[in-house]
Design an enzyme around this catalytic site. Structure first.
Site, PDB file in Angstrom:
ATOM      1  NE  ARG A 143      -3.962  -2.120   0.188  1.00 30.91           N
ATOM      2  CZ  ARG A 143      -4.364  -2.942  -0.763  1.00 30.91           C
ATOM      3  NH1 ARG A 143      -3.787  -2.915  -1.959  1.00 30.91           N
ATOM      4  NH2 ARG A 143      -5.349  -3.774  -0.547  1.00 30.91           N
ATOM      5  CG  ASP A 189      -2.944  -8.701  -7.991  1.00 28.84           C
ATOM      6  OD1 ASP A 189      -3.603  -9.677  -8.358  1.00 28.84           O
ATOM      7  OD2 ASP A 189      -3.056  -8.174  -6.873  1.00 28.84           O
ATOM      8  CG  HIS A 242      -6.274 -10.030 -11.109  1.00 29.52           C
ATOM      9  ND1 HIS A 242      -6.444  -9.776  -9.766  1.00 29.52           N
ATOM     10  CD2 HIS A 242      -7.513 -10.084 -11.626  1.00 29.52           C
ATOM     11  CE1 HIS A 242      -7.739  -9.686  -9.499  1.00 29.52           C
ATOM     12  NE2 HIS A 242      -8.412  -9.869 -10.613  1.00 29.52           N
ATOM     13  CG  ASN A 293     -10.694  -9.697  -7.682  1.00 27.70           C
ATOM     14  OD1 ASN A 293     -10.525 -10.763  -8.241  1.00 27.70           O
ATOM     15  ND2 ASN A 293     -10.671  -8.552  -8.339  1.00 27.70           N
ATOM     16  CG  ASP A 345      -4.406 -11.192  -3.034  1.00 32.76           C
ATOM     17  OD1 ASP A 345      -3.907 -10.056  -3.054  1.00 32.76           O
ATOM     18  OD2 ASP A 345      -5.465 -11.476  -3.629  1.00 32.76           O
ATOM     19  N   PRO A 368     -12.401  -5.461  -1.998  1.00 32.96           N
ATOM     20  CG  PRO A 368     -11.728  -6.206  -4.118  1.00 32.96           C
ATOM     21  CD  PRO A 368     -12.223  -4.987  -3.382  1.00 32.96           C
TER      22      PRO A 368
HETATM   23  O1  DOR Z   1      -8.913  -9.191  -3.035  1.00 37.14           O
HETATM   24  C1  DOR Z   1      -8.046  -8.611  -3.656  1.00 37.14           C
HETATM   25  N1  DOR Z   1      -7.526  -7.462  -3.181  1.00 37.14           N
HETATM   26  N2  DOR Z   1      -7.630  -9.078  -4.818  1.00 37.14           N
HETATM   27  C2  DOR Z   1      -6.816  -8.390  -5.632  1.00 37.14           C
HETATM   28  O2  DOR Z   1      -6.496  -8.874  -6.683  1.00 37.14           O
HETATM   29  C3  DOR Z   1      -6.367  -7.036  -5.239  1.00 37.14           C
HETATM   30  C4  DOR Z   1      -6.379  -6.885  -3.787  1.00 37.14           C
HETATM   31  C5  DOR Z   1      -6.228  -5.459  -3.323  1.00 37.14           C
HETATM   32  O3  DOR Z   1      -5.380  -4.730  -3.847  1.00 37.14           O
HETATM   33  O4  DOR Z   1      -6.906  -5.071  -2.368  1.00 37.14           O
END
Ligand code: DOR
Length: 431
Positions: free
Chosen positions: A63, A153, A180, A279, A306, A324
């Protein structure tokens, strides 16, 4: 002064008689029984603990830059080390996107400044993750960040011509494209795995074919380009069939599965708690079973977290509005123990393969995932296989706390993490 560390009574890969392992000057200096501690050595009594090579996570969201309210390279590195990781790959969907040398170099430097794990920035495949124009892959590869993995991704590189070009360039750069796999035309508005559960809850369906079709397409593109392809977070059993087919015909494809797709299913969605929104989505029990078997068999190569920290306001809201993703770094080993080791699908020797050796190979890291032998880097993870602990998201090193395992009692715990002979984490604390 370089640290000297003596690990007493460990079982390498969980096998054989307990031995002592002496780490000095960054390498494994000696492996024997009854080693006398050198003067000033840090002695770790690890009777019965399993010694593994440090874990490598090919898929982490740190992040930074942009969402330092949820995670930073430093806090994510701490979470990684506490989870037994010694190297992580930081995904490119930051703000700004990691699509230039400036951003990837920033992430690399922040990782070095934190000094807890090796932080490898992933470069974006396309400018701004927009899927329209290739990013400067060569410039990122040649930058001080030495990028060797590219991924959009969070989003799929859906244009087949752009994917083809990315694969061709990555081959020339000795890099790998991590896809992805989500055909966006099939997931417009999608909220939950397409099936009876989504229908019952009134959530728009997310078909498995959105993943399977992209994986099939990209295996074909990778084969023609003689390039290396890595599939992120496999979630559907049909994808395993495609991977098996592609591997049988010699395609250079590897794949990862997340701990949450090994353990959790769409049954969790009953409460509409967005902590379960991810996701790709949680799918059926049959999918999870196939994924566990595929990981044991090697059709799916490795586990990747992930790890996706999100702010409370982005998770504690209605399902449709929630982002997600879920935390993963500090629970991965325990979920693998629960889903794979306890049922006898993997031994601890195999855990070394799926959490360290294979990911290191896929990313071509020369000094990670190495054998536990004299002269090798002392980059190691110590696990208490008999421990049980209760998950408390608020206690994690991550800034965000969005764990789906809150309050769950899990088996096995990382008790120490060493990076090139330095004890980084011990007994749940960063040193
Ligand atoms: O659940 C997910 N969160 N899948 C992804 O591919 C991206 C990730 C995110 O960056 O929060």
């Amino acid at each position: 002064m370089p640290e000297t560390v003596l690990l007493k009574g460990v079982r390498r890969y969980g096998e054989g008689e307990p031995v002592d392992v002496l780490a000095a000057e960054g390498v494994i200096a000696e492996i024997a029984q009854g080693i006398t501690p050198p003067e000033g050595a840090d002695v770790i009594d690890a009777e019965g603990h399993v010694l593994l090579p440090g874990f490598v996570d090919l898929h982490t969201h740190l992040r930074e830059p942009g969402r330092e309210d949820t995670e930073t390279v430093a806090t994510g590195s701490a979470a990684a080390a506490l989870g037994g990781y010694t190297a992580v790959f930081a995904m490119a969907n930051t703000d700004p996107v990691a699509d230039t040398a400036v951003v990837v170099e920033h992430v690399r430097r922040a990782g070095e400044a934190a000094g807890l794990v090796d932080v490898h920035p992933v470069g974006a495949v396309t400018v701004g993750l927009k899927g329209e124009k290739l990013a400067e892959l060569g410039t990122m590869a040649e930058s001080a960040a030495r990028v060797r993995m590219f991924s959009d991704d969070g989003l799929c590189v859906h244009d087949p011509l752009i994917m083809r070009r990315a694969l061709e360039y990555s081959r020339a750069l000795g890099a790998v494209i991590a896809q992805h796999a989500e055909e966006p035309r099939l997931t417009v508005g999608a909220q939950a795995h397409e099936g009876t559960q989504a229908a019952r809850l009134g959530l728009a369906g997310w078909p498995a074919s959105a993943e399977e079709s992209i994986v099939a397409r990209d295996c074909i593109l990778a084969a023609h380009a003689a390039a290396r392809l890595h599939i992120c977070h496999v979630s559907a059993s049909g994808t395993v069939d495609v991977l098996r087919w592609a591997k049988q015909r010699g395609t250079q494809v590897s794949a990862e599965v997340t701990p949450h797709h090994l353990l959790l299913t769409h049954d969790r969605l009953d409460t509409y708690d967005p902590v379960n929104k991810v996701n790709p989505p949680l799918r059926t029990g049959a999918d999870a079973k196939t994924l566990r078997e595929a990981l044991a068999e090697g059709v799916v190569d490795c586990v990747a977290t992930d790890h996706a920290p999100h702010a409370e306001q982005d998770k504690d809201c209605e399902w449709q509005a929630a982002r997600p993703g879920m935390l993963g770094l500090q629970t991965a080993l325990s979920i693998v123990a629960e889903t794979m080791v306890r049922p006898g699908l993997l031994t601890w020797r195999d855990v070394a393969r799926v959490m360290s050796e294979r990911p290191a190979e896929i990313a071509r890291l020369a000094d990670q995932g190495r054998p536990i032998a004299e002269g090798e880097p002392a980059t190691l993870t110590l696990v208490d296989p008999d421990a049980r602990w209760t998950v408390r998201g608020a206690e994690f090193a991550s800034i965000a706390a969005n764990t789906p395992y809150e309050g769950m009692e899990l088996p096995a715990r990382v008790t120490a993490t060493l990076l090139r002979g330095r004890v980084i984490a011990r007994d749940g604390r960063i040193r």
